[in-house]
Design a protein around this motif. Structure first.
Motif, PDB file in Angstrom:
ATOM      1  N   PRO A 118      10.942 -86.768   7.947  1.00  0.00           N
ATOM      2  CA  PRO A 118       9.897 -85.771   7.637  1.00  0.00           C
ATOM      3  C   PRO A 118       9.686 -84.741   8.753  1.00  0.00           C
ATOM      4  O   PRO A 118       9.683 -83.533   8.489  1.00  0.00           O
ATOM      5  CB  PRO A 118       8.648 -86.634   7.426  1.00  0.00           C
ATOM      6  N   MET A 119       9.546 -85.178  10.002  1.00  0.00           N
ATOM      7  CA  MET A 119       9.337 -84.197  11.073  1.00  0.00           C
ATOM      8  C   MET A 119      10.626 -83.445  11.388  1.00  0.00           C
ATOM      9  O   MET A 119      10.590 -82.275  11.764  1.00  0.00           O
ATOM     10  CB  MET A 119       8.787 -84.872  12.337  1.00  0.00           C
ATOM     11  N   GLY A 120      11.760 -84.132  11.253  1.00  0.00           N
ATOM     12  CA  GLY A 120      13.032 -83.454  11.516  1.00  0.00           C
ATOM     13  C   GLY A 120      13.225 -82.284  10.562  1.00  0.00           C
ATOM     14  O   GLY A 120      13.571 -81.176  10.959  1.00  0.00           O
ATOM     15  N   ARG A 121      12.955 -82.526   9.278  1.00  0.00           N
ATOM     16  CA  ARG A 121      13.157 -81.469   8.273  1.00  0.00           C
ATOM     17  C   ARG A 121      12.150 -80.344   8.405  1.00  0.00           C
ATOM     18  O   ARG A 121      12.421 -79.208   8.039  1.00  0.00           O
ATOM     19  CB  ARG A 121      13.002 -82.059   6.868  1.00  0.00           C
ATOM     20  N   ASN A 122      10.965 -80.660   8.889  1.00  0.00           N
ATOM     21  CA  ASN A 122       9.886 -79.676   8.842  1.00  0.00           C
ATOM     22  C   ASN A 122       9.533 -79.037  10.182  1.00  0.00           C
ATOM     23  O   ASN A 122       8.672 -78.171  10.247  1.00  0.00           O
ATOM     24  CB  ASN A 122       8.631 -80.316   8.243  1.00  0.00           C
ATOM     25  N   SER A 123      10.181 -79.458  11.249  1.00  0.00           N
ATOM     26  CA  SER A 123       9.798 -78.936  12.570  1.00  0.00           C
ATOM     27  C   SER A 123       9.868 -77.418  12.641  1.00  0.00           C
ATOM     28  O   SER A 123       8.920 -76.763  13.091  1.00  0.00           O
ATOM     29  CB  SER A 123      10.694 -79.523  13.669  1.00  0.00           C
ATOM     30  N   ALA A 124      10.992 -76.839  12.217  1.00  0.00           N
ATOM     31  CA  ALA A 124      11.150 -75.382  12.350  1.00  0.00           C
ATOM     32  C   ALA A 124      10.071 -74.650  11.556  1.00  0.00           C
ATOM     33  O   ALA A 124       9.456 -73.700  12.057  1.00  0.00           O
ATOM     34  CB  ALA A 124      12.540 -74.954  11.905  1.00  0.00           C
ATOM     35  N   GLY A 125       9.809 -75.114  10.326  1.00  0.00           N
ATOM     36  CA  GLY A 125       8.803 -74.457   9.500  1.00  0.00           C
ATOM     37  C   GLY A 125       7.404 -74.588  10.079  1.00  0.00           C
ATOM     38  O   GLY A 125       6.618 -73.638  10.081  1.00  0.00           O
ATOM     39  N   LEU A 126       7.087 -75.782  10.595  1.00  0.00           N
ATOM     40  CA  LEU A 126       5.761 -75.993  11.180  1.00  0.00           C
ATOM     41  C   LEU A 126       5.577 -75.145  12.437  1.00  0.00           C
ATOM     42  O   LEU A 126       4.509 -74.574  12.660  1.00  0.00           O
ATOM     43  CB  LEU A 126       5.562 -77.484  11.513  1.00  0.00           C
ATOM     44  N   LEU A 127       6.626 -75.059  13.238  1.00  0.00           N
ATOM     45  CA  LEU A 127       6.541 -74.236  14.446  1.00  0.00           C
ATOM     46  C   LEU A 127       6.292 -72.786  14.073  1.00  0.00           C
ATOM     47  O   LEU A 127       5.418 -72.118  14.641  1.00  0.00           O
ATOM     48  CB  LEU A 127       7.834 -74.358  15.262  1.00  0.00           C
ATOM     49  N   GLU A 128       7.040 -72.300  13.089  1.00  0.00           N
ATOM     50  CA  GLU A 128       6.899 -70.909  12.675  1.00  0.00           C
ATOM     51  C   GLU A 128       5.475 -70.644  12.176  1.00  0.00           C
ATOM     52  O   GLU A 128       4.852 -69.649  12.530  1.00  0.00           O
ATOM     53  CB  GLU A 128       7.925 -70.610  11.577  1.00  0.00           C
ATOM     54  N   THR A 129       4.967 -71.580  11.368  1.00  0.00           N
ATOM     55  CA  THR A 129       3.607 -71.441  10.851  1.00  0.00           C
ATOM     56  C   THR A 129       2.588 -71.396  11.990  1.00  0.00           C
ATOM     57  O   THR A 129       1.590 -70.706  11.921  1.00  0.00           O
ATOM     58  CB  THR A 129       3.292 -72.627   9.914  1.00  0.00           C
ATOM     59  N   ALA A 130       2.871 -72.153  13.054  1.00  0.00           N
ATOM     60  CA  ALA A 130       1.936 -72.212  14.182  1.00  0.00           C
ATOM     61  C   ALA A 130       2.133 -71.055  15.158  1.00  0.00           C
ATOM     62  O   ALA A 130       1.462 -70.987  16.183  1.00  0.00           O
ATOM     63  CB  ALA A 130       2.104 -73.547  14.918  1.00  0.00           C
ATOM     64  N   GLY A 131       3.038 -70.141  14.839  1.00  0.00           N
ATOM     65  CA  GLY A 131       3.231 -68.978  15.699  1.00  0.00           C
ATOM     66  C   GLY A 131       4.216 -69.200  16.833  1.00  0.00           C
ATOM     67  O   GLY A 131       4.243 -68.441  17.801  1.00  0.00           O
ATOM     68  N   ILE A 132       5.011 -70.251  16.728  1.00  0.00           N
ATOM     69  CA  ILE A 132       6.036 -70.517  17.749  1.00  0.00           C
ATOM     70  C   ILE A 132       7.386 -70.189  17.115  1.00  0.00           C
ATOM     71  O   ILE A 132       7.725 -70.724  16.057  1.00  0.00           O
ATOM     72  CB  ILE A 132       6.064 -72.014  18.155  1.00  0.00           C
ATOM     73  N   GLU A 133       8.149 -69.333  17.753  1.00  0.00           N
ATOM     74  CA  GLU A 133       9.429 -68.913  17.175  1.00  0.00           C
ATOM     75  C   GLU A 133      10.495 -69.989  17.393  1.00  0.00           C
ATOM     76  O   GLU A 133      10.788 -70.335  18.534  1.00  0.00           O
ATOM     77  CB  GLU A 133       9.872 -67.608  17.838  1.00  0.00           C
ATOM     78  N   PRO A 134      11.072 -70.528  16.311  1.00  0.00           N
ATOM     79  CA  PRO A 134      12.122 -71.526  16.496  1.00  0.00           C
ATOM     80  C   PRO A 134      13.500 -70.880  16.634  1.00  0.00           C
ATOM     81  O   PRO A 134      13.851 -69.995  15.868  1.00  0.00           O
ATOM     82  CB  PRO A 134      12.050 -72.358  15.206  1.00  0.00           C
ATOM     83  N   LEU A 135      14.255 -71.324  17.630  1.00  0.00           N
ATOM     84  CA  LEU A 135      15.645 -70.888  17.818  1.00  0.00           C
ATOM     85  C   LEU A 135      16.521 -72.120  17.774  1.00  0.00           C
ATOM     86  O   LEU A 135      16.211 -73.110  18.434  1.00  0.00           O
ATOM     87  CB  LEU A 135      15.828 -70.217  19.196  1.00  0.00           C
ATOM     88  N   ARG A 136      17.618 -72.085  17.023  1.00  0.00           N
ATOM     89  CA  ARG A 136      18.481 -73.265  16.899  1.00  0.00           C
ATOM     90  C   ARG A 136      19.641 -73.226  17.869  1.00  0.00           C
ATOM     91  O   ARG A 136      20.205 -72.172  18.125  1.00  0.00           O
ATOM     92  CB  ARG A 136      19.078 -73.351  15.478  1.00  0.00           C
ATOM     93  N   VAL A 137      19.984 -74.395  18.381  1.00  0.00           N
ATOM     94  CA  VAL A 137      21.242 -74.569  19.112  1.00  0.00           C
ATOM     95  C   VAL A 137      22.067 -75.566  18.317  1.00  0.00           C
ATOM     96  O   VAL A 137      21.711 -76.742  18.217  1.00  0.00           O
ATOM     97  CB  VAL A 137      20.991 -75.098  20.541  1.00  0.00           C
ATOM     98  N   ASP A 138      23.169 -75.092  17.714  1.00  0.00           N
ATOM     99  CA  ASP A 138      24.005 -75.965  16.894  1.00  0.00           C
ATOM    100  C   ASP A 138      25.290 -76.370  17.590  1.00  0.00           C
ATOM    101  O   ASP A 138      26.037 -77.200  17.076  1.00  0.00           O
ATOM    102  CB  ASP A 138      24.334 -75.277  15.552  1.00  0.00           C
ATOM    103  N   ALA A 139      25.557 -75.765  18.746  1.00  0.00           N
ATOM    104  CA  ALA A 139      26.767 -76.121  19.499  1.00  0.00           C
ATOM    105  C   ALA A 139      26.390 -76.283  20.968  1.00  0.00           C
ATOM    106  O   ALA A 139      25.615 -75.478  21.510  1.00  0.00           O
ATOM    107  CB  ALA A 139      27.820 -75.029  19.356  1.00  0.00           C
ATOM    108  N   ALA A 140      26.933 -77.308  21.596  1.00  0.00           N
ATOM    109  CA  ALA A 140      26.591 -77.604  22.993  1.00  0.00           C
ATOM    110  C   ALA A 140      26.840 -76.392  23.888  1.00  0.00           C
ATOM    111  O   ALA A 140      26.062 -76.114  24.806  1.00  0.00           O
ATOM    112  CB  ALA A 140      27.406 -78.800  23.470  1.00  0.00           C
TER     113      ALA A 140
END
Lengths: 177, 198
Positions: A118-140
């Motif tokens: 649940p938190m894994g799937r929703n972290s990015a969306g919750l951060l965005e809603t809270a005004g924190i910009e999510p940036l992904r790192v998909d490669a080391a």
């Protein structure tokens, strides 16, 4: 037990170098296997205060105080910690404080603990809603540069940014007995 | 199970007088105030750019004071908060003890009630002992005072003793005029940062 699923790379060292280059002094964390090497690098650095917290929530207040006092900081956590912080994010938002979260993801491909989903799937969306910009790192290989760019922007523009480090970069917790 | 009755306590100390007495000798100390009555008490004693009163983020007063204290080791940092706010972030006492900044002192104005929401009893009304929790968390000193004589001794400790330390001050439940600090977080941020430039 954590088994890396990408070719060996010292991405924690790359992130640590980015923290050094941006004069980060207070490194708050809730211990996490994915962040363990980065935490060790920071604990070994006499120019840094690496401080374990009892809950990720404390990190938002701590980093607010740090920056008000002139220190730069960063908060390391697992995706489960994002939910713990939600109300405290209002502090960074209302006071327009720079904030950088480094979030190691759980609940993604290969996760063997369904309670992390649940938190894994929703972290990015919750951060965005809270005004924190999510940036992904998909490669080391992208970790160091992404964190450096996030730090640059967080402290230049008083932005709140979360760098989400994909589970495939960190490795899968196996639970094998 | 019944909730403890609120508002029965008749402690002699009055919160505004306690805070005014403390802050009269603050010098260049930085003051973080927990949301609600402690923020109004600190403001009633005299608004200052060196005050950072919270209007939300309940549970963050001690962590915020800790971050400030670590960033500014040569300044005294006073966190003045309430029992409800302290209970919401009680684990922060263990973090403060671990970080061990000697310049941090925490004052909990404990009226055993959530004053902003109708004086419902907090856990301290039923016996939860915040000073004992602070001592067990590893703070250098941690005590409770409930009268003038106790406060007289504690005042010096709060303002000067090497910490991190905590003093719970039992205060009466009172309805007091609101004395509000600026509520714009950017104003609070900028005035504190500017005051620390020199």
């Amino acid at each position: 037990m954590t088994t890396p699923v990408t070719p060996a790379s010292d991405w924690p060292r790359d992130i640590y170098r980015a923290l050094c280059a941006h004069q980060v002094r207070q490194v708050a964390y809730v211990p996490d296997a994915g962040h363990s090497r980065l935490i060790e690098y920071c604990r070994d650095d006499p120019a840094m205060i690496a401080l374990p917290l009892t809950t990720e929530e404390e990190g938002i207040g701590l980093l607010a105080g740090a920056w008000l006092g002139g220190d730069r900081g960063v908060l390391l956590m697992q995706s489960s910690g994002v939910g713990n912080c939600i109300n405290q994010f209002s502090l960074a938002r209302v006071c327009r404080l720079p904030l950088l979260l480094l979030v190691t993801m759980r609940g993604e491909d290969g996760e063997r603990n369904p309670w992390q989903e649940p938190m894994g799937r929703n972290s990015a969306g919750l951060l965005e809603t809270a005004g924190i910009e999510p940036l992904r790192v998909d490669a080391a290989a992208a970790a160091g540069a992404t964190v450096a760019a996030a730090l640059e922007r967080a402290y230049r523009e008083s932005s709140a940014i979360a760098v989400l480090i994909a589970q495939r970069v960190i490795g899968i917790k196996s639970f094998d007995q | 199970m019944t909730a403890p009755a609120a508002g029965k306590q008749q402690y002699p100390l009055r919160r505004r007088a306690v805070v005014a007495d403390l802050l009269a000798e603050r010098g260049d100390s930085l003051v973080v105030a927990g949301l609600g009555a402690p923020a109004w008490d600190v403001t009633a004693a005299g608004d200052s750019p060196l005050n950072f009163p919270l209007w939300g983020a309940m549970g963050s007063a001690v962590p915020l004071g800790l971050g400030l204290a670590l960033a500014r080791p040569r300044r005294r940092v006073l966190v003045i908060t309430g029992d409800g706010e302290m209970l919401m972030g009680i684990g922060a006492l263990a973090t403060a003890a671990l970080a061990a900044p000697t310049n941090l002192a925490i004052v909990v104005l404990d009226n055993e009630a959530y004053g902003e929401t109708g004086n419902q009893a907090t856990h301290t009304a039923a016996g939860a002992d915040i000073a004992a929790i602070g001592a067990a968390a590893g703070l250098v000193w941690s005590r409770t005072v409930a009268d003038d004589a106790g406060f007289e001794v504690a005042r010096h400790q709060i303002l000067t003793a090497p910490g991190p330390g905590l003093c719970v001050i039992k205060v009466r439940i009172e309805q007091l005029p609101l004395v509000l600090p600026p509520r714009d977080g950017v104003v609070l941020r900028d005035r504190l940062r500017a005051a620390l430039q020199d």
